[in-house]
Design a protein around this motif. Structure first.
Motif, PDB file in Angstrom:
ATOM      1  N   ALA A  93       1.093  -1.434   0.348  1.00 18.34           N
ATOM      2  CA  ALA A  93      -0.008  -0.180   0.382  1.00 18.34           C
ATOM      3  C   ALA A  93       0.762   1.082   0.209  1.00 18.34           C
ATOM      4  O   ALA A  93       0.909   2.129  -1.002  1.00 18.34           O
ATOM      5  N   LEU A 103       0.538   3.801  -3.642  1.00 18.31           N
ATOM      6  CA  LEU A 103      -0.107   5.484  -3.113  1.00 18.31           C
ATOM      7  C   LEU A 103       0.317   6.418  -4.244  1.00 18.31           C
ATOM      8  O   LEU A 103      -0.937   7.085  -4.885  1.00 18.31           O
ATOM      9  N   PRO A 154      -4.826  10.391   1.210  1.00 21.63           N
ATOM     10  CA  PRO A 154      -2.845   9.727   0.687  1.00 21.63           C
ATOM     11  C   PRO A 154      -2.780   9.403   2.441  1.00 21.63           C
ATOM     12  O   PRO A 154      -2.391   8.800   2.920  1.00 21.63           O
ATOM     13  N   VAL A 188      -4.525   6.860   3.927  1.00 20.28           N
ATOM     14  CA  VAL A 188      -4.687   5.017   2.882  1.00 20.28           C
ATOM     15  C   VAL A 188      -3.228   5.076   4.251  1.00 20.28           C
ATOM     16  O   VAL A 188      -3.044   4.177   4.512  1.00 20.28           O
ATOM     17  N   ARG A 189      -2.314   6.260   4.542  1.00 23.81           N
ATOM     18  CA  ARG A 189      -0.669   6.261   5.162  1.00 23.81           C
ATOM     19  C   ARG A 189      -1.019   5.526   6.733  1.00 23.81           C
ATOM     20  O   ARG A 189      -0.357   4.331   6.687  1.00 23.81           O
ATOM     21  N   ALA A 231      -3.004   8.133  -6.163  1.00 23.55           N
ATOM     22  CA  ALA A 231      -2.876   9.579  -5.794  1.00 23.55           C
ATOM     23  C   ALA A 231      -3.219  10.247  -7.504  1.00 23.55           C
ATOM     24  O   ALA A 231      -4.208  11.263  -7.288  1.00 23.55           O
ATOM     25  N   MET A 277      -8.630   1.045  -0.756  1.00 23.68           N
ATOM     26  CA  MET A 277      -7.917   2.692  -0.981  1.00 23.68           C
ATOM     27  C   MET A 277      -8.842   3.324  -1.717  1.00 23.68           C
ATOM     28  O   MET A 277      -9.288   4.549  -1.561  1.00 23.68           O
ATOM     29  N   THR A 304     -11.358   6.269  -0.182  1.00 17.63           N
ATOM     30  CA  THR A 304     -11.455   7.914  -0.632  1.00 17.63           C
ATOM     31  C   THR A 304     -12.527   8.636  -0.767  1.00 17.63           C
ATOM     32  O   THR A 304     -13.258   9.899  -0.339  1.00 17.63           O
TER      33      THR A 304
END
Length: 457
Positions: free
Chosen positions: A122, A126, A283, A286-287, A130, A258, A262
């Motif tokens: 991931a 990423l 992002p 997701v991180r 993005a 992901m 969003t």
């Protein structure tokens, strides 16, 4: 009320700190609605994989602990991790099913390795993801949120009824407790004012549990057994085994996750009335997911994901402060060490929790509908995009087992209605608005800010 752009010194409600006592109360309300998810996820793992009681207790403590840490990361947003929105994180859902599938086919050590590999994957993909966010306008995200909401309502309903075909399915007493809990939440919302009205869900859960106790449906003895403090054990299944091929289904699912992150980031910002830059904040979400999953994998857990469930509570209560979900994170961390408290929550009747959850989760569907209302569905291409994505996304939710004839790895991906709906909506949006013609205003606008943003006006 949104913060006026002409008042740069004003604090947005999402960043507003409240008295500690109130924040803790609101945080506990989040925890009580969410706690059934990590508890049931671990119990499902234990039953499916026939784990020992000791490992089950370790995993339950780890699930609560990592849910708390993840909620703190997403809510407080240290460095580039977390969007600083009121999020909680939980295990369960499709990542849990994939974890169990890998464990059954390749062993628990390989399943743990798959979680760790997927978390690293991931981080690596990423930057590319993005760049694709411009293909997720409000039309796509709104469709995805409607599917998320419907799926969550089903999850809440199954807490009430149990699985079809099992003993006691749709028991009238359980249905009665769920409907009574819903009615109590409505009554509290109608009659109470101020902070008590904002605690209507919590009060409904407490009153519903008291009613269930009076009906003999609560058995508190289990909450009093076992040790007082439990510390989760790292790598409970032994050293992880890294098998890229075995991990591939989980890695592919992480792409769908992901996309779901969003939608949840946008709808969360929408719920609290905060303008965000999607290409920056998604992002960060997701991180936060990847970091928490990486830590969770070290304790034998499946992927951890941001939960859309708490967004409904934010909308129902009107409490938008991210410090509330941070408080929920602190409570979850404490529960990870205090095993009797976790057992007490697990004693709460699932019918009561399910009744409250159905209300909270249905609010998410409403938020998706509100977002779609701004996507100019009078345009024929937008209508077709939404309709096809809803049809295919809702199919595995409304008709369980529809893909039973497909290979197992393919089936797991197809049975994720949210992933299918997001993919179909995004592809159709590209077909109608990006290929061979100038993008139409109805769905192709780049969502650099959350819907409702005043940026650039």
């Amino acid at each position: 009320m949104p913060v006026s752009p002409d008042d740069p010194g004003a604090v947005h409600p999402v960043d507003e700190s409240r008295p500690l006592g109130r924040i803790l109360l609101f945080g506990v309300q989040h925890v009580l609605v969410m706690a059934a998810t990590p508890i049931s996820a671990i119990f499902l793992m234990s039953a499916t994989l026939r784990l020992s009681p000791g490992i089950t207790v370790d995993l339950l403590s780890a699930a609560l602990l990592l849910s708390g840490i993840g909620s703190l990361v997403q809510s407080l947003g240290p460095w580039k991790f977390g969007p600083r929105l009121p999020f909680v994180m939980l295990p369960g859902g499709a990542p849990l099913i994939l974890f169990l599938s890998i464990a059954q086919q390749h062993g628990l050590r390989t399943a743990t390795g798959a979680v760790l590999l997927t978390a690293v994957f991931a981080f690596l993909v990423l930057p590319l993801f993005a760049r694709l966010l411009r293909f997720f306008p409000p039309l796509v995200i709104g469709t995805m949120i409607v599917i998320v909401g419907v799926n969550l309502v089903k999850v809440g309903a199954l807490l009430v009824t149990g699985q079809p075909g099992t003993p006691g399915f749709a028991d009238p007493v359980r249905l009665g407790m769920a409907f009574a809990t819903i009615a109590l939440i409505v009554v509290f919302t109608r009659l109470l004012r101020g902070i008590l009205r904002q605690l209507a869900v919590l009060l409904g859960l407490a009153a519903g549990t008291a009613l269930a106790f009076a009906l003999g449906q609560v058995h508190p003895g289990a909450a009093l057994s076992g040790q007082l403090v439990g510390v989760p054990r790292p790598l409970p299944f032994g050293a992880p085994v890294f098998d890229v091929l075995a991990s591939l289904p989980l890695m592919l699912y992480s792409l769908a996750s992901m996309a779901e992150a969003t939608g949840q980031t946008v709808i969360n910002a929408e719920a609290v009335g905060k303008d965000i830059d999607v290409r920056t904040e998604v992002p960060r979400t997701v991180r936060g997911d990847a970091l928490t999953s990486l830590l969770g994998g070290c304790f034998g857990l499946p992927l951890m994901v941001t939960s859309g469930e708490n967004i409904g509570i934010v909308r129902v209560t009107g409490v938008r402060s991210r410090y509330v979900t941070a408080a929920a994170g602190v409570v979850l961390v404490a529960l990870g060490f205090l095993t009797p408290v976790a057992r007490t929550i697990s004693v709460m009747p699932s019918a009561v929790v399910g009744g409250a959850a159905m209300v909270v989760f249905a609010v998410i569907t409403v938020l998706g509908v509100q977002m779609l209302a701004r996507a100019r569905l009078e345009d024929h291409t937008a209508t077709v995009t939404c309709a096809v994505a809803l049809a295919l996304g809702l199919l595995p939710i409304l008709v369980p087992g529809v893909y039973a004839g497909f290979p197992s790895d393919v089936r797991i991906l197809l049975e994720s209605g949210v992933a299918v709906g997001a993919f179909v909506a995004a592809v159709l949006n590209v077909v109608f608005h990006h290929l061979g013609r100038r993008a139409a205003n109805t769905g192709a606008a780049v969502p650099t800010e959350a819907p409702g943003s005043t940026a650039g006006v």
